[in-house]
Design a protein around this motif. Structure first.
Motif, PDB file in Angstrom:
ATOM      1  N   MET A 330       0.728   6.135  -0.580  1.00  0.00           N
ATOM      2  CA  MET A 330      -0.032   7.365  -0.308  1.00  0.00           C
ATOM      3  C   MET A 330       0.384   8.517  -1.213  1.00  0.00           C
ATOM      4  SD  MET A 330      -2.291   6.501   1.567  1.00  0.00           S
ATOM      5  CE  MET A 330      -2.616   4.961   2.354  1.00  0.00           C
ATOM      6  N   ASP A 331       1.591   8.446  -1.743  1.00  0.00           N
ATOM      7  CA  ASP A 331       2.065   9.501  -2.650  1.00  0.00           C
ATOM      8  C   ASP A 331       1.703   9.218  -4.106  1.00  0.00           C
ATOM      9  OD1 ASP A 331       3.151  11.081  -0.773  1.00  0.00           O
ATOM     10  OD2 ASP A 331       5.195  10.295  -0.940  1.00  0.00           O
ATOM     11  N   SER A 332       1.039   8.090  -4.369  1.00  0.00           N
ATOM     12  CA  SER A 332       0.781   7.696  -5.759  1.00  0.00           C
ATOM     13  C   SER A 332      -0.640   8.039  -6.182  1.00  0.00           C
ATOM     14  CB  SER A 332       0.993   6.187  -5.910  1.00  0.00           C
ATOM     15  OG  SER A 332       2.316   5.853  -5.566  1.00  0.00           O
ATOM     16  N   LYS A 333      -0.778   8.294  -7.473  1.00  0.00           N
ATOM     17  CA  LYS A 333      -2.126   8.605  -7.997  1.00  0.00           C
ATOM     18  C   LYS A 333      -2.746   7.376  -8.685  1.00  0.00           C
ATOM     19  CE  LYS A 333      -2.744  13.142  -7.339  1.00  0.00           C
ATOM     20  NZ  LYS A 333      -2.084  13.055  -6.011  1.00  0.00           N
ATOM     21  N   THR A 334      -1.884   6.450  -9.080  1.00  0.00           N
ATOM     22  CA  THR A 334      -2.364   5.203  -9.696  1.00  0.00           C
ATOM     23  C   THR A 334      -1.597   4.049  -9.063  1.00  0.00           C
ATOM     24  OG1 THR A 334      -2.704   6.359 -11.798  1.00  0.00           O
ATOM     25  CG2 THR A 334      -2.648   3.945 -11.886  1.00  0.00           C
ATOM     26  N   ILE A 335      -2.337   3.031  -8.617  1.00  0.00           N
ATOM     27  CA  ILE A 335      -1.668   1.890  -7.969  1.00  0.00           C
ATOM     28  C   ILE A 335      -2.246   0.585  -8.509  1.00  0.00           C
ATOM     29  CG2 ILE A 335      -1.089   0.782  -5.762  1.00  0.00           C
ATOM     30  CD1 ILE A 335      -2.207   3.858  -4.826  1.00  0.00           C
ATOM     31  N   LEU A 336      -1.339  -0.272  -8.934  1.00  0.00           N
ATOM     32  CA  LEU A 336      -1.723  -1.599  -9.420  1.00  0.00           C
ATOM     33  C   LEU A 336      -1.154  -2.624  -8.451  1.00  0.00           C
ATOM     34  CD1 LEU A 336      -2.429  -3.753 -11.646  1.00  0.00           C
ATOM     35  CD2 LEU A 336      -0.206  -3.249 -12.651  1.00  0.00           C
ATOM     36  N   TRP A 337      -1.986  -3.545  -8.001  1.00  0.00           N
ATOM     37  CA  TRP A 337      -1.491  -4.546  -7.044  1.00  0.00           C
ATOM     38  C   TRP A 337      -1.787  -5.949  -7.541  1.00  0.00           C
ATOM     39  CZ3 TRP A 337      -4.066  -6.152  -1.815  1.00  0.00           C
ATOM     40  CH2 TRP A 337      -3.238  -7.081  -1.167  1.00  0.00           C
ATOM     41  N   ASN A 338      -0.758  -6.765  -7.612  1.00  0.00           N
ATOM     42  CA  ASN A 338      -0.937  -8.174  -7.976  1.00  0.00           C
ATOM     43  C   ASN A 338       0.020  -9.042  -7.157  1.00  0.00           C
ATOM     44  OD1 ASN A 338      -0.196 -10.702  -9.495  1.00  0.00           O
ATOM     45  ND2 ASN A 338      -1.905 -10.013 -10.739  1.00  0.00           N
ATOM     46  N   GLY A 339      -0.530  -9.840  -6.289  1.00  0.00           N
ATOM     47  CA  GLY A 339       0.278 -10.826  -5.552  1.00  0.00           C
ATOM     48  C   GLY A 339       0.534 -10.445  -4.117  1.00  0.00           C
ATOM     49  N   PRO A 340       0.409 -11.420  -3.206  1.00  0.00           N
ATOM     50  CA  PRO A 340       0.579 -11.155  -1.774  1.00  0.00           C
ATOM     51  C   PRO A 340       2.043 -10.895  -1.402  1.00  0.00           C
ATOM     52  CG  PRO A 340       0.338 -13.511  -2.148  1.00  0.00           C
ATOM     53  CD  PRO A 340       0.146 -12.849  -3.488  1.00  0.00           C
TER      54      PRO A 340
END
Ligand code: AMP
Length: 417
Positions: A330-340
């Motif tokens: 919630m504090d981030s402006k850019t988020i990359l997500w890869n992997g469970p």
């Protein structure tokens, strides 16, 4: 020189378009998920609407020879339905002159599976298992040689080349990279590729800060290069799932029977040290759901991630971990997500991964840029109905991973250079 599909004049031109129609089929050859077909439609329709015709080429599965099971004929009717025009079919991608000659403006032709030919990948086939190194080298040289004519043939069909197959952009195959050199002034990315490239740039080149990457999945070894590249770029690196336990063990934690790779402990320590030196916050799971068996109906309990009892293995992130991670997200402006962040395939251990999907949707609504890549994370956002609530869902697992490793993808370079 790269051209842009939006400003290119397709009128009267034949465009050869590499798409990724590698869709799953059931035993009756019905398409069980047509996402990849639909994803290529904007590009194909753009060419047709501009007065051009399309010669569509793709691979399907991993055939090692001509094999009707992997024929693209099974999907012709569906492609035609999606495209809204009849689609002709060429039964041999190397003998399609007649079908190509018959193509008129606004018409479409689908070529048979490129991988019926070894030349598409440029890798020798049918080598004896006990082949000597010399024989292997000779076979490799032979296929590289015959690949030249294969590429030339495909190129001869068209006036311009479009690559819209992000899923294979990390491969230097005939149709994904080599063909581009035949169209020095008339090569371009399709809309799907353009979208993927922009999404990657949004996180790797132009990230608004704080920038957080969430990397999960089974093994450190499969994502080591990703972690090493990201630790120099992000503000926060959340490491979850099976790969987290190697890090926890490296820090001296007890991880019971959890998945881990002892040989990667030195790499884990190196990443932790580099993060510290660069002021990057690495966030590991603090609380884990552990199971006494690797099955959906195993007994489970919540324990601190550094104190997993013998006989138990970590299968999902616990609520305290998820709470920590939510704050960071919630504090981030850019988020990359890869992997469970857990064994997502088993419903009892999917909670953590689904929670991350939900957090990302919420962060997106708050104005953050969120990119989701990788089969399982994409499945998680889709299952939660959040696929259109995040900024971008990548269609290419392997290609996206290589891009976030910082590699130049051959399919992208071939158009740009
Ligand atoms: P990857 O292909 O590396 O992205 O890993 C995806 C796989 O990681 C999925 O099949 C998950 O079930 C698996 N996974 C995630 N967390 C764990 C865990 N704690 N233990 C074992 N496997 C896990």
């Amino acid at each position: 020189m790269q051209k842009y599909i939006d400003s290119y004049d397709f009128s009267g031109k034949k465009a050869i378009v590499r798409v990724d129609f590698n869709v799953p089929l059931d035993e009756n050859f019905n398409i069980t998920d047509d996402t990849r077909i639909r994803a290529a439609m904007p590009t194909l329709k753009k060419v047709l609407a501009g007065g051009g015709s399309v010669i569509i080429m793709s691979h399907l599965g991993r055939p090692k020879k001509v094999d009707p099971k992997f024929s693209l004929k099974h999907i012709v009717a569906h492609v035609s339905e999606c495209l809204g025009v009849p689609v002709a079919f060429a039964e041999d991608c190397q003998k399609a002159d007649a079908e190509v000659a018959a193509l008129k403006s606004g018409e479409a032709l689908l070529l048979e599976n490129l991988r019926f030919y070894a030349e598409e990948e440029g890798k020798p086939r049918g080598l004896a298992e006990d082949a000597s190194e010399e024989e292997k080298q000779a076979a490799k040289a032979a296929v590289k040689e015959s690949q030249k004519a294969f590429v030339a043939k495909l190129a001869s069909y068209a006036d311009c080349y479009i690559n819209d197959a992000f899923g294979t952009a990390h491969r230097a195959h005939a149709s994904t990279a080599l063909i581009a050199k035949y169209f020095p002034e008339d090569k371009m990315f399709g809309y799907l590729m353009e979208g993927e490239i922009k999404a990657i740039d949004n996180v790797l080149k132009n990230a608004r800060r704080p920038f957080t990457a969430i990397i999960g999945g089974s093994k450190v070894s499969s994502k080591l290069a990703v972690l090493k590249n990201l630790v120099g770029k992000v503000d926060n690196l959340i490491i979850g799932g099976g790969m987290g336990y190697t890090f926890i063990k490296a820090q001296g934690g007890s991880i019971g029977n959890s998945l881990h790779e002892d040989e990667l402990i030195p790499d884990a320590l190196e990443i932790l040290a580099e993060a510290k030196a660069k002021g990057v916050n690495i966030s590991l799971s603090v609380e884990t759901r552990v199971a006494d068996d690797f099955s959906n109906d195993a007994n489970t309990q919540l324990v601190p991630s550094h104190e997993i009892p013998e006989g138990w293995e970590g299968v999902d992130a616990g609520p305290k971990s998820l709470e920590n991670w939510k704050k960071i997200i919630m504090d981030s402006k850019t988020i990359l997500w890869n992997g469970p962040v857990g064994v997502f395939e088993m419903p009892a251990f999917a909670k953590g991964t689904l929670q991350i999907a939900q957090d990302l949707a919420e962060a997106t609504e708050n104005g953050s840029y969120t990119l989701v890549g990788g089969g399982d994370s994409v499945a998680a956002v889709t299952r939660m109905g959040y696929a259109d609530k995040v900024s971008y869902v990548s269609t290419g697992g392997g290609a996206m991973l290589e891009a976030i490793e910082g590699k130049v993808l051959p399919g992208i370079a071939a158009i740009q250079e």
